[in-house]
Design an enzyme around this catalytic site. Structure first.
Site, PDB file in Angstrom:
ATOM      1  N   GLU A  76      37.580  38.036  49.077  1.00 25.58           N
ATOM      2  CA  GLU A  76      38.175  39.292  49.531  1.00 25.58           C
ATOM      3  C   GLU A  76      37.135  40.413  49.585  1.00 25.58           C
ATOM      4  O   GLU A  76      37.221  41.421  48.899  1.00 25.58           O
ATOM      5  CB  GLU A  76      39.367  39.687  48.654  1.00 25.58           C
ATOM      6  N   ASP A 189      39.939  32.139  44.724  1.00 22.29           N
ATOM      7  CA  ASP A 189      41.289  32.625  44.499  1.00 22.29           C
ATOM      8  C   ASP A 189      42.229  31.726  45.289  1.00 22.29           C
ATOM      9  O   ASP A 189      42.266  31.771  46.511  1.00 22.29           O
ATOM     10  CB  ASP A 189      41.383  34.083  44.973  1.00 22.29           C
ATOM     11  N   HIS A 289      41.393  41.358  39.875  1.00 23.58           N
ATOM     12  CA  HIS A 289      41.070  40.051  39.313  1.00 23.58           C
ATOM     13  C   HIS A 289      39.959  40.215  38.288  1.00 23.58           C
ATOM     14  O   HIS A 289      39.246  41.225  38.270  1.00 23.58           O
ATOM     15  CB  HIS A 289      40.589  39.094  40.408  1.00 23.58           C
TER      16      HIS A 289
END
Length: 297
Positions: A76, A189, A289
Site C-alpha cells: 500500500e 497484507d 499496520h
C-alpha cells in the site's frame, strides 16, 4: 594465516579469530559474508505502509536504517514513481523495486534489498493483480522474495467478489513459485485473519470481510494442499494479542489492542523451519499496520 576450504556449498574457515576480527571491523562485513554464503540470520520485514509518504513523516526510514534487515517488503504505497523521493526509492544501502497501481494514490507494493536480484517480476499477466499494483518479486539463485497486497472486500459486495477472484488466481501463482525448487518467502497484507485467535473480536466479525468462512478456508487450503507454512504461527502457535498486525482507526482499537492478524510471511516447509525468531514490532507506529519481522537461519 587464514585458510579456507569448501564444505558442500558453504565456506569453512580455519583459524577464524583473525577473520572474525576483520569482518567485524569492516563496514560491509555482513554483505561480504552473504556473498560467500556464510550461515548468518536473514532478516525480513513486511509492512503495509498505508502510504509511503505518510510513513516517511512518521519517521519510518530512520527506524528502518537501524533494523539492518536484508529485505523489506512494502504494501500500500499509495504513490506513483513520480511521487517518490530519492530516499524512498533507494534508502541507505538498499535498492528499491516497485509495482504501482494505475489509479493514483492507491495500492502499490515494493521490496527493498541490499543484493541485486537476478530477475524482478512486476507483472503476472493478470489484470486484476497487475492493474492495482498488488505483486512484485525478486529472484536470486536459490531464493525468491515476494511482496503481495491482497484486496479488501470491506467496501461492498463488488469488491468482495473481486477479492475472491484474486485469491483464486494468486493461489496458482504461489503454487508455480514452489514448483521452481527454490526457497520462496511470500510477505504481505493478506487481508484475512485465519483463526479465532487471530483477531480480538472474532464473534462479532464472522460475517465481515476478512474473517468470512470462504476466506479462512482459502488460507487453510494454502497451508495444507498448497504446501505453504505460516511462519509466525510455526513459531508461535498459541499467541493471541501479541500477534495482531492491524488495528482499526475507529474508537480506541490501538490503545485497547482490538486488533487483527492480517500480515503474513509464508514459505515452503524446508525454508520455514529455518525461522528462528518472529515478532510484531509495536514500539513506534508508522501505519495502521505494524511491521512483522522474521529472522531465518
Amino acid at each position: 594465516e587464514i585458510s579456507a576450504c569448501l564444505v558442500g556449498s558453504e565456506m569453512c574457515i580455519r583459524d577464524s579469530s583473525k577473520l572474525k576480527h576483520f569482518f567485524f571491523k569492516c563496514k560491509f562485513y555482513k554483505r561480504l559474508l552473504h556473498e560467500f554464503n556464510f550461515s548468518l540470520l536473514m532478516k525480513i520485514i513486511t509492512l503495509n505502509l498505508n502510504g509511503i509518504r505518510a510513513a516517511e513523516r512518521k519517521d519510518f526510514f530512520p527506524w528502518l536504517k537501524k533494523q539492518n534487515a536484508d529485505f523489506i517488503c512494502l504494501q500500500e504505497l499509495k504513490a506513483q514513481e513520480s511521487d517518490l523521493s530519492p530516499l524512498m526509492i533507494a534508502p541507505f544501502e538498499y535498492e528499491g523495486y516497485f509495482s504501482y497501481a494505475i489509479k493514483k494514490g492507491y495500492s502499490g507494493v515494493g521490496i527493498y534489498t541490499k543484493s541485486k536480484p537476478l530477475k524482478v517480476i512486476k507483472h503476472l499477466g493478470i489484470p486484476e493483480i497487475d492493474d492495482e499494483g498488488r505483486y512484485i518479486e525478486v529472484e536470486y539463485e536459490n531464493l525468491i522474495i515476494i511482496s503481495v497486497y491482497l484486496p479488501s472486500g470491506s467496501s461492498g459486495e463488488e469488491r468482495q467478489v473481486f477479492k475472491y477472484k484474486v485469491l483464486d488466481k494468486i493461489y496458482k501463482v504461489f503454487g508455480d513459485k514452489l514448483n521452481t525448487g527454490k526457497n520462496v518467502i511470500v510477505c504481505g497484507d493478506f487481508n484475512i485473519a485465519h483463526h479465532e485467535i487471530d483477531l480480538k473480536n472474532f464473534k462479532g466479525n464472522k460475517k465481515n470481510s476478512g474473517f468470512l468462512p470462504d476466506e479462512r478456508e482459502w488460507l487453510t487450503k494454502l497451508f495444507s494442499k498448497g504446501r505453504w507454512v505460516d511462519v509466525y504461527r510455526l513459531l508461535h502457535p498459541d499467541e493471541e494479542e501479541n500477534a495482531y498486525t492491524w488495528w482499526s482507526n475507529r474508537g480506541q482499537a490501538w490503545l485497547k489492542n482490538v486488533g487483527w492478524r492480517l500480515d503474513y510471511q509464508i514459505s515452503n516447509y524446508e525454508n520455514a523451519i529455518k525461522a528462528k525468531k518472529a515478532y510484531v514490532y509495536k514500539g513506534k507506529r508508522f501505519s495502521d499496520h505494524a511491521p512483522l519481522i522474521v529472522e531465518y537461519k
